[in-house]
Motif scaffolding. Structure first.
Motif, PDB file in Angstrom:
ATOM      1  N   ALA A 183      13.921  71.288  28.922  1.00  0.00           N
ATOM      2  CA  ALA A 183      14.561  72.581  29.511  1.00  0.00           C
ATOM      3  C   ALA A 183      13.671  73.035  30.410  1.00  0.00           C
ATOM      4  N   ASN A 184      12.728  72.825  30.580  1.00  0.00           N
ATOM      5  CA  ASN A 184      11.687  73.330  31.730  1.00  0.00           C
ATOM      6  C   ASN A 184      11.883  72.698  33.066  1.00  0.00           C
ATOM      7  N   SER A 185      12.396  71.184  32.986  1.00  0.00           N
ATOM      8  CA  SER A 185      12.324  70.449  34.189  1.00  0.00           C
ATOM      9  C   SER A 185      13.646  70.874  35.071  1.00  0.00           C
ATOM     10  N   LEU A 186      13.722  72.260  35.119  1.00  0.00           N
ATOM     11  CA  LEU A 186      14.933  72.671  36.014  1.00  0.00           C
ATOM     12  C   LEU A 186      14.880  72.383  37.577  1.00  0.00           C
ATOM     13  N   LYS A 187      13.787  72.006  38.171  1.00  0.00           N
ATOM     14  CA  LYS A 187      13.612  71.535  39.402  1.00  0.00           C
ATOM     15  C   LYS A 187      13.912  70.016  39.694  1.00  0.00           C
ATOM     16  N   MET A 188      14.068  69.363  38.715  1.00  0.00           N
ATOM     17  CA  MET A 188      14.315  68.062  39.015  1.00  0.00           C
ATOM     18  C   MET A 188      15.613  67.899  39.970  1.00  0.00           C
ATOM     19  N   ASP A 189      15.231  67.107  41.039  1.00  0.00           N
ATOM     20  CA  ASP A 189      16.369  66.508  41.914  1.00  0.00           C
ATOM     21  C   ASP A 189      17.224  65.720  41.383  1.00  0.00           C
ATOM     22  N   SER A 190      18.333  65.747  41.739  1.00  0.00           N
ATOM     23  CA  SER A 190      19.437  64.906  41.055  1.00  0.00           C
ATOM     24  C   SER A 190      19.194  63.298  41.337  1.00  0.00           C
ATOM     25  N   ARG A 191      18.761  62.629  42.599  1.00  0.00           N
ATOM     26  CA  ARG A 191      18.297  61.570  42.680  1.00  0.00           C
ATOM     27  C   ARG A 191      17.028  61.098  41.854  1.00  0.00           C
ATOM     28  N   THR A 192      16.207  61.915  41.706  1.00  0.00           N
ATOM     29  CA  THR A 192      15.172  61.707  40.627  1.00  0.00           C
ATOM     30  C   THR A 192      15.600  61.438  39.298  1.00  0.00           C
ATOM     31  N   GLU A 193      16.660  62.088  39.220  1.00  0.00           N
ATOM     32  CA  GLU A 193      17.356  62.201  37.536  1.00  0.00           C
ATOM     33  C   GLU A 193      17.998  60.908  37.530  1.00  0.00           C
ATOM     34  N   ALA A 194      18.750  60.488  38.452  1.00  0.00           N
ATOM     35  CA  ALA A 194      19.386  59.336  38.450  1.00  0.00           C
ATOM     36  C   ALA A 194      18.530  57.975  38.265  1.00  0.00           C
ATOM     37  N   LEU A 195      17.462  58.162  39.132  1.00  0.00           N
ATOM     38  CA  LEU A 195      16.542  56.704  39.134  1.00  0.00           C
ATOM     39  C   LEU A 195      15.809  56.730  37.765  1.00  0.00           C
ATOM     40  N   LEU A 196      15.400  57.960  37.110  1.00  0.00           N
ATOM     41  CA  LEU A 196      14.924  58.111  35.936  1.00  0.00           C
ATOM     42  C   LEU A 196      15.670  57.309  34.903  1.00  0.00           C
TER      43      LEU A 196
ATOM     44  N   ILE B 231      27.791  72.666  20.744  1.00  0.00           N
ATOM     45  CA  ILE B 231      26.566  72.786  20.741  1.00  0.00           C
ATOM     46  C   ILE B 231      25.846  74.042  20.530  1.00  0.00           C
ATOM     47  N   SER B 232      26.475  75.158  21.052  1.00  0.00           N
ATOM     48  CA  SER B 232      25.916  76.349  20.897  1.00  0.00           C
ATOM     49  C   SER B 232      26.235  76.811  19.399  1.00  0.00           C
ATOM     50  N   HIS B 233      26.876  76.258  18.664  1.00  0.00           N
ATOM     51  CA  HIS B 233      27.086  76.766  17.098  1.00  0.00           C
ATOM     52  C   HIS B 233      26.142  75.735  16.223  1.00  0.00           C
ATOM     53  N   TYR B 234      26.022  74.376  16.655  1.00  0.00           N
ATOM     54  CA  TYR B 234      25.154  73.626  15.823  1.00  0.00           C
ATOM     55  C   TYR B 234      23.929  73.172  16.481  1.00  0.00           C
ATOM     56  N   ARG B 235      23.652  73.453  17.580  1.00  0.00           N
ATOM     57  CA  ARG B 235      22.406  72.999  18.320  1.00  0.00           C
ATOM     58  C   ARG B 235      21.701  74.312  19.072  1.00  0.00           C
ATOM     59  N   GLN B 236      21.694  75.352  18.097  1.00  0.00           N
ATOM     60  CA  GLN B 236      21.402  76.596  18.922  1.00  0.00           C
ATOM     61  C   GLN B 236      19.725  76.419  19.329  1.00  0.00           C
ATOM     62  N   ASN B 237      18.899  75.820  18.414  1.00  0.00           N
ATOM     63  CA  ASN B 237      17.664  75.609  18.817  1.00  0.00           C
ATOM     64  C   ASN B 237      17.147  74.264  19.592  1.00  0.00           C
ATOM     65  N   GLN B 238      18.176  73.757  19.958  1.00  0.00           N
ATOM     66  CA  GLN B 238      18.009  72.260  20.732  1.00  0.00           C
ATOM     67  C   GLN B 238      18.749  72.138  21.901  1.00  0.00           C
ATOM     68  N   ILE B 239      18.933  73.373  22.835  1.00  0.00           N
ATOM     69  CA  ILE B 239      19.495  73.189  24.008  1.00  0.00           C
ATOM     70  C   ILE B 239      18.727  72.539  25.085  1.00  0.00           C
ATOM     71  N   ASN B 240      19.202  71.405  25.673  1.00  0.00           N
ATOM     72  CA  ASN B 240      18.225  70.761  26.417  1.00  0.00           C
ATOM     73  C   ASN B 240      18.634  71.193  28.120  1.00  0.00           C
ATOM     74  N   ARG B 241      18.097  70.326  29.077  1.00  0.00           N
ATOM     75  CA  ARG B 241      18.420  70.718  30.503  1.00  0.00           C
ATOM     76  C   ARG B 241      20.030  70.671  30.640  1.00  0.00           C
ATOM     77  N   LEU B 242      20.204  69.480  30.555  1.00  0.00           N
ATOM     78  CA  LEU B 242      21.799  69.063  30.761  1.00  0.00           C
ATOM     79  C   LEU B 242      22.810  70.023  30.061  1.00  0.00           C
ATOM     80  N   ASP B 243      22.341  70.634  28.817  1.00  0.00           N
ATOM     81  CA  ASP B 243      23.418  71.716  28.286  1.00  0.00           C
ATOM     82  C   ASP B 243      23.666  73.062  29.117  1.00  0.00           C
ATOM     83  N   GLN B 244      22.651  73.042  30.075  1.00  0.00           N
ATOM     84  CA  GLN B 244      22.744  74.290  30.897  1.00  0.00           C
ATOM     85  C   GLN B 244      23.454  74.380  32.082  1.00  0.00           C
TER      86      GLN B 244
END
Length: 213
Positions: A57-70, A147-160
């Motif tokens: 959730a802290n990797s908010l600066k990740m570039d979209s192409r970087t994400e795709a390559l990873l 997600i907000s109901h069942y995974r309140q403590n497991q929100i990841n970067r893509l959930d935002q």
């Protein structure tokens, strides 16, 4: 003995991971030794480390192409270490997400181009395609509510992401269903878990009748 590659796709909150667990419980005892269950990104040490980076959730600066390559890099390592050896040994591989996720999320969601991402993953996978894909379909607002109901403590970067992102992702999946009806089977994930499991079980039994008891 011929191996089979089965993938599960859908927005987060669609219940695909839970359904997969229930399907594995229903396997015929004599067939359980043939089955491998894995996920993407992940499945081995290298790919799991990439997963942690991608979903942080802290990797908010990740570039979209970087994400795709990873994602493509994690997928390649997963194939080499996990999927290909299992298929060569005649195993049935169930994988929670595969190339279709990248096409939908990075290609359509990130607007990098579905064809561009498909070509990137063609290189990463050397063209390996799933024999069967179960796509669990539901409107993104329902998935986010779950997600907000069942995974309140497991929100990841893509959930935002914003709603239009998830709408593009779903539209991409639905295009895939229309374009590849023999491989991709749509399952209504808006109904009860019991009903979703029944739909998935029926589809799986049609394609691999020996697998379920």
């Amino acid at each position: 003995m011929e191996g089979k590659f089965i993938t599960l796709e859908g927005l987060d909150g669609s219940g695909k991971t839970t359904v997969l667990e229930k399907l594995m419980e229903a396997l015929d005892e004599q067939q359980k030794h043939r089955v491998i269950v894995t996920r993407e990104p992940g499945g081995n040490q290298i790919s799991e480390k990439i997963r942690q980076l991608l979903l942080d959730a802290n990797s908010l600066k990740m570039d979209s192409r970087t994400e795709a390559l990873l994602y493509a890099a994690a997928r390649r390592q997963h194939l080499v270490e996990n999927v290909l050896p299992a298929l060569a040994a005649g195993k049935i591989v169930f994988c929670d997400r595969y190339v279709d996720s990248s096409v939908a999320y990075q290609g359509a969601g990130r607007q990098l181009g579905e064809t561009t991402i498909a070509e990137l993953n063609q290189f990463a996978t050397a063209g390996l395609q799933a024999d069967l894909t179960l796509y669990f379909d539901l409107p993104p607002q329902i998935g986010l509510q779950r997600i907000s109901h069942y995974r309140q403590n497991q929100i990841n970067r893509l959930d935002q992401e914003k709603m239009d992102f998830y709408q593009r992702v779903r539209a991409s999946y639905l295009r895939l269903v229309a374009e590849e009806p023999k491989r991709v089977v749509k399952i209504d994930a808006t109904t009860t878990l019991t009903r979703v499991i029944e739909q998935a079980r029926k589809t799986l039994k049609e394609h691999l009748p020996e697998l379920l008891s």
